[in-house]
Design a protein around this motif. Structure first.
Motif, PDB file in Angstrom:
ATOM      1  N   UNK B 180       0.818  -1.214   0.000  1.00 49.75           N
ATOM      2  CA  UNK B 180       0.000   0.000   0.000  1.00 49.75           C
ATOM      3  C   UNK B 180       0.849   1.261   0.000  1.00 49.75           C
ATOM      4  N   UNK B 181       2.065   1.162   0.593  1.00 49.58           N
ATOM      5  CA  UNK B 181       2.908   2.356   0.654  1.00 49.58           C
ATOM      6  C   UNK B 181       4.352   1.958   0.363  1.00 49.58           C
ATOM      7  N   UNK B 182       4.664   1.521  -0.847  1.00 52.55           N
ATOM      8  CA  UNK B 182       5.994   0.962  -1.123  1.00 52.55           C
ATOM      9  C   UNK B 182       7.121   1.967  -0.908  1.00 52.55           C
ATOM     10  N   UNK B 183       6.874   3.241  -1.210  1.00 47.57           N
ATOM     11  CA  UNK B 183       7.978   4.210  -1.071  1.00 47.57           C
ATOM     12  C   UNK B 183       8.448   4.304   0.364  1.00 47.57           C
ATOM     13  N   UNK B 184       7.491   4.386   1.280  1.00 50.84           N
ATOM     14  CA  UNK B 184       7.854   4.470   2.697  1.00 50.84           C
ATOM     15  C   UNK B 184       8.596   3.208   3.120  1.00 50.84           C
ATOM     16  N   UNK B 185       8.140   2.069   2.615  1.00 48.67           N
ATOM     17  CA  UNK B 185       8.793   0.821   2.988  1.00 48.67           C
ATOM     18  C   UNK B 185      10.246   0.800   2.545  1.00 48.67           C
ATOM     19  N   UNK B 244       5.358  -3.067  11.024  1.00 42.87           N
ATOM     20  CA  UNK B 244       5.006  -1.845  10.326  1.00 42.87           C
ATOM     21  C   UNK B 244       4.776  -2.069   8.838  1.00 42.87           C
ATOM     22  N   UNK B 245       5.599  -2.937   8.236  1.00 41.85           N
ATOM     23  CA  UNK B 245       5.586  -2.981   6.776  1.00 41.85           C
ATOM     24  C   UNK B 245       5.151  -4.319   6.207  1.00 41.85           C
ATOM     25  N   UNK B 246       5.246  -5.373   7.000  1.00 39.81           N
ATOM     26  CA  UNK B 246       4.991  -6.681   6.419  1.00 39.81           C
ATOM     27  C   UNK B 246       3.837  -7.404   7.111  1.00 39.81           C
ATOM     28  N   UNK B 247       2.904  -6.669   7.627  1.00 35.30           N
ATOM     29  CA  UNK B 247       1.659  -7.263   8.088  1.00 35.30           C
ATOM     30  C   UNK B 247       1.697  -7.980   9.412  1.00 35.30           C
ATOM     31  N   UNK B 248       2.751  -7.843  10.194  1.00 33.44           N
ATOM     32  CA  UNK B 248       2.759  -8.469  11.507  1.00 33.44           C
ATOM     33  C   UNK B 248       2.743  -9.984  11.418  1.00 33.44           C
TER      34      UNK B 248
END
Lengths: 386, 300, 210, 184
Positions: B180-185, B244-248
């Motif tokens: 959903x937010x690849x740049x932030x990742x 935060x980025x990989x869905x827990x």
């Protein structure tokens, strides 16, 4: 170089004031993984910038030259290879060549070929280890590990020929100690293929690596006008445009029968020097293949000197030289007619590189670049202090 | 009673994180060794190292702050971990996540380094001091893309609570932040490279230049504490990124797989690159990663 | 830093150090540390033997064989050994061959900075009796006069396999609880110091280095 | 090489001795040495100083200094030999001609006790540290005696003369025992 922003030099010593708080003095070594071998760098930094550097050597001093005066000519033969640990064959060859020249002992053709073979192999092994060290000093442990492993294959070959991994004691006055063992050609070709594969990998991982390029390009530039005043030799000088190569200029052993070109660089920064040495490795492999192809397989390989225990060599003095991986290696042997040498002086190329040149080049570099810069000059401390 | 249970659960959770962190370290050492062409140390080697460090009989000290360095560092690692929910929806592994949010966790990540800086400075070894200088500068640099990424996340999910962020990603793989937010990742993953101190960002502990960096003077049980912290801190960082980025993670096996996969990024980059100088790595972090972070923020 | 040990066996003067710097160094001799409970000690010795950290100091030509040993060919990290760049954290000191007097000085300093269970491996014939350099004016002949040595590996140069065998020997010694070189150094401190001072003519360092 | 020697003989009072086609030694006096080296460097293209070392001619009570130069192509070497007095060993420094001459002179100062006034840092320690005896490379310094006196020799080493050592291995020594049967 512009020294205006660095402390003034008075009588060879840089004038800096440690109490002012602008400078920090750090000892790199002798117990420090970043220096090559056992030597120390007394570094004065200001911020990240090196403002003064002094090389301290002598930690490996064994007094070889004194010991050689105490021993018979033949007793020195196992001693000389200990002077340069990673590349002992150059020492063996030079000592043998000097003694042969002074005593007039002839060397059979086949022995010359075998000598050239071991000399080239030890050059290759030493270069491989250098490549690993250069990669390691910039934090590229992977290539360092590979390199040492590949070098071990070459050492295995040495073991097959001479029985020793590190010290070979193979090239004796009068010839060589033994011929090649059975099936050596196939083993050698096998190892050369492994080395080539490693070099292919190293080329991709190291020389095409953006970070490596960023670290080494422009680091430690040697300009052509520095070569003579600082006594720079070997690949360090050749990377700066010099064409001096003892193998070509005054061929020894059978180098005049081999075909090769002197490898010359242009920039002589750390990257260019690494590049030149990398090409010399390829050249070494080619030379080894050439030697194996045209080497005579029959004939005597050893001319027996007179009874070595009473071997008296007529008075005289000579200087013989050979091309090691670091540059011109020389032996100056003085005989006074007795059975022991009067004086043996060993001229290692690191002598000038590690002290006079490095002290000059390090000033103005980043402190983090010091180990890489030092390895890129390819110095081995044992040949400095002997 | 509630507090006692909670404390017990927390204890279990910390032990699991510690063991997992050290095991990951062991596995990574093994993998790196295989890349080098070696057999490598046994996977349980980090545990032996810790026992051995604590088995040292004599110890030297350089003053009070010298002792506090590893303690702060350990507190930083522990603090980072206890305010992150390790397993989403689990009672045992939710830790203290209800009382802390992302900002607190970010503070703790910084805190350990600062404590270490104080202690190492007290050690008196010039290499430690240089390393601390480099470390803090580099950390400030990679903290920037990380912070930008976190802010982007906060605007995206409209919350700073890690539990809520994880909860928002439970709709399936495509709802993970990485999609959903690849740049932030990606900005944050660059920062993770810096945080994990593998090449090319390991100038702080570069053994060829400044032998080992900040912990140069530490030995014995103080070193053992630093090594213990290395286990917990690795777990904490990886779990934070996973959350935060990989869905827990819904259970421990998934947590292990995901954290290991995230760590492998650092390892793969680490074995393939030489290291940057401090100034170069700062320039690097202020370049592409920061731009990515700013873009992520603008898009949100 | 001042010593935190209250028990001073033998006051040291640190005469080699300038007077204004003497307070910076330790003024107490090292003391032997007794072994703990038998079973605890056995466990700790197991840990010590399986996590030997080598001080990364190549003191002589023996260092050239340490590289294959530490890297892919003979990888000793599989036995839990690792090079450490700082003496504070290392437990094994490998003396790589001949020791010149100048190096011996640094070796002593590094050795004394290592923490109590510490072991010394002498590599090569030159550490045993001077080897090839037995009549050299600059290399020591017997290492055990200056440092307590746990294992000697003879040869010039000893092969990596021999060094690994030496480490196995060291491990079994440690596990048997007999590798107490650090305690021996502390107990016979005066003897070692007098030997060291006999050959190091310009003793410009503290008597005992923390 | 020959024409060079002829040219040199016209300008300087030197004797020469040719060792090989590409190596000659010339004997010069200490006074004319700096001029000779400068001449060789600037006009004869012998631009590189390979090494500088000393030989202890104790029987003549002299030191022989050898300055080895190489020409631009590094094909030819010329060794300039200078004799100086052994008791009061002082020599002109050539550190202004080559930067690295400094370390050679530092080493000679330490190992032979030859002084080079004006050479930067010539009195600093280079290799040895805390050396109190006579400079070790002088012929009258007995390294074996010093070692036995100082370094606690391990008992058991009897002799090193190879005749006895090799006899112990192979009783019929007169031929070279190790090479027997291998020479083809």
């Amino acid at each position: 170089m512009d020294r205006s922003k660095f402390p003034e030099i008075v009588d060879g010593k840089s004038q800096y004031d440690l109490d002012s708080g602008r400078f920090v003095k750090i000892w790199n070594g002798p117990q420090h993984p970043g220096v090559t071998g056992n030597m120390a760098l007394e570094v004065v930094i200001s911020g990240d910038e090196v403002v003064d550097l002094k090389t301290h050597v002598g930690y490996l001093h064994r007094g070889f030259e004194k010991l050689m005066e105490q021993r018979l000519y033949i007793q020195n033969f196992p001693l000389v290879c200990r002077i340069c640990v990673p590349e002992p064959d150059t020492n063996e060859y030079l000592y043998a060549a000097a003694v042969e020249e002074l005593s007039g002992l002839e060397v059979p053709e086949r022995a010359q070929w075998l000598r050239t073979l071991t000399l080239e192999m030890s050059r290759l092994a030493s270069f491989i280890m250098w490549l690993g060290g250069q990669a390691g000093s910039f934090g590229m442990g992977t290539v360092g590990q590979w390199a040492v492993a590949v070098r071990d294959y070459v050492l295995d070959l040495f073991e097959a020929i001479t029985g020793g991994r590190i010290y070979h004691m193979y090239i004796t006055p009068g010839g060589v100690r033994d011929i090649l063992p059975e099936g050596f050609d196939a083993d050698l070709e096998d190892v050369l293929k492994k080395v080539e594969k490693f070099m292919h990998d190293a080329e991709i991982v190291l020389f095409h690596n953006a970070v490596f390029k960023k670290r080494t390009k422009g680091l430690g530039i040697i300009t052509p006008d520095m070569i003579d005043p600082y006594g720079i030799l070997g690949p360090n000088a050749r990377a700066a445009g010099s064409t001096r190569d003892v193998r070509k200029d005054s061929p020894y052993a059978v180098y005049d029968k081999l075909e090769f070109n002197v490898i010359v660089g242009s920039d002589s920064d750390a990257y260019d020097r690494a590049r030149c040495r990398f090409q010399e490795m390829q050249q070494s492999i080619e030379l080894i293949r050439q030697i194996m192809e045209i080497m005579p397989r029959k004939g005597s390989f050893y001319n027996r000197p007179p009874n070595v225990l009473h071997w008296q060599i007529p008075p005289g003095e000579t200087y013989v030289k050979a091309e090691s991986t670091r540059g011109e290696y020389g032996y100056y042997v003085v005989s006074d007619g007795s059975n022991k040498p009067r004086r043996v002086y060993v001229k290692g190329p690191s002598y000038t590189h590690a002290v006079a040149l490095f002290e000059q080049m390090a000033v103005g570099t980043n402190y983090a670049d010091l180990p890489g810069l030092m390895v890129s000059l390819h110095t081995y401390p044992p040949e400095i202090e002997r | 009673m509630y507090i006692a249970t909670k404390a017990f659960y927390l204890f279990v959770s910390i032990i699991v994180a510690l063991v997992w962190g050290l095991t990951v370290n062991g596995i990574v050492r093994k993998i790196v060794a295989r890349v080098h062409g070696r057999i490598g140390p046994p996977v349980w080697q980090p545990f032996i190292d810790i026992i051995k460090s604590n088995a040292k009989r004599s110890m030297i000290a350089h003053g009070v702050m010298f002792y506090f360095g590893p303690v702060f560092r350990f507190a930083g690692g522990l603090g980072t971990y206890v305010f992150i929910p390790a397993v989403f929806g689990s009672v045992v592994f939710e830790n203290l996540s209800f009382s802390g949010d992302l900002l607190l966790v970010m503070y703790f990540i910084f805190f350990g380094q600062l404590g270490m800086a104080l202690g190492a400075g007290e050690g008196g070894h010039p290499a430690s001091a240089i390393a601390v200088g480099r470390g803090l500068a580099q950390m400030t640099a990679f903290e920037l893309p990380f912070a930008l990424s976190i802010i982007s996340l906060a605007t995206q999910y409209n919350t700073l609570s890690i539990t809520d962020i994880v909860a928002a990603q439970q709709a399936g793989v495509m709802s993970w932040t990485v999609f959903t937010n690849p740049l932030a990742t990606f900005a944050a993953l660059f920062a993770l490279l810096g945080m994990n101190m593998h090449s090319p960002f390991d100038i702080v502990i570069a053994p060829q230049e400044i032998p080992l960096g900040p912990p140069t003077e530490y030995q014995g049980s103080l070193l053992g504490m630093l090594h213990t912290n290395r286990g917990i801190f690795v777990s904490a960082k990886l779990i934070l990124f996973m959350n935060l980025y990989f869905g827990g993670a819904l259970n421990l096996p998934i947590l292990m797989v995901k954290t290991f996969a995230i760590y492998m990024l650092s390892v793969v980059v680490g074995v393939a690159f030489p290291r940057f100088r401090a100034d170069q790595s700062i320039r690097f972090f202020l370049g592409v990663p920061t731009v990515l972070g700013i873009l992520a923020l603008l898009i949100q | 830093m001042k010593s935190t040990e209250n028990k001073i066996i033998h006051p040291l003067e640190n005469a080699g150090v300038p007077e204004d710097q003497r307070h910076l160094y330790c003024d107490a001799s090292p003391r032997p540390y007794p072994a703990l409970n038998k079973y605890v000690e056995r466990f700790l010795n197991w840990a010590r033997a399986n996590s030997l950290w080598i001080l990364g100091y190549g003191t002589g030509c023996g260092a050239i064989e340490l590289r294959p040993l530490l890297t892919s060919r003979f990888d000793i990290s599989q036995y839990g050994m690792n090079p450490r760049p700082t003496p504070r954290q290392s437990s094994v000191f490998i003396i790589g061959g001949y020791l010149s007097v100048k190096t011996l000085k640094r070796v002593i300093r590094s050795y004394e900075q290592m923490q109590n269970p510490k072991f010394v491996v002498g590599l090569g014939s030159c550490t045993v009796n001077g080897g090839m350099y037995w009549d050299s004016y600059n290399t020591v002949n017997r290492l055990d006069y200056y440092l307590p040595v746990d294992v000697y590996v003879a040869g010039c140069m000893p092969r990596p396999e021999a060094i690994i065998a030496g480490f196995e020997k060291l491990k079994s010694t440690i596990m048997a609880g007999q590798a107490e070189g650090a305690n021996e150094y502390a107990e016979r401190f005066d003897w070692y110091k007098s030997n060291q001072k006999k050959i190091i003519k310009d003793w410009d360092m503290p008597d005992y280095n923390w | 090489m020959n024409s060079l020697i002829k040219r040199l003989k016209m300008q300087f009072d030197v004797e020469e001795q040719t060792q090989r086609s590409n190596l000659s030694f010339i004997n010069a006096t200490a006074l004319q040495l700096p001029a000779l080296l400068t001449h060789l460097r600037d006009y004869e293209k012998y631009t590189q100083l390979i090494f500088l070392t000393a030989v202890d001619r104790i029987e003549d009570n002299q030191f022989q200094l050898t300055y080895m130069l190489a020409d631009e192509s590094s094909q030819n070497n010329i060794g300039v030999r200078v004799r100086i007095d052994r008791e009061n060993a002082v020599m002109t420094s050539i550190a202004h001609l080559w930067h690295h001459a400094r370390t050679y002179q530092q080493e000679l100062r330490e190992m032979f006790g030859i002084d080079f006034p004006g050479s930067p840092g010539v009195n600093d320690n280079f290799i040895l540290e805390g050396w109190e005896e006579i400079p070790p490379m002088r012929r009258d310094f007995d390294t074996r005696e010093y070692s036995e006196k100082t370094y606690f020799p391990r008992p058991g080493r009897s002799t090193t003369h190879p005749r006895t050592a090799m006899k112990a291995v192979d009783p019929d020594y007169p031929e070279l025992p190790l090479m027997k049967g291998r020479v083809k």
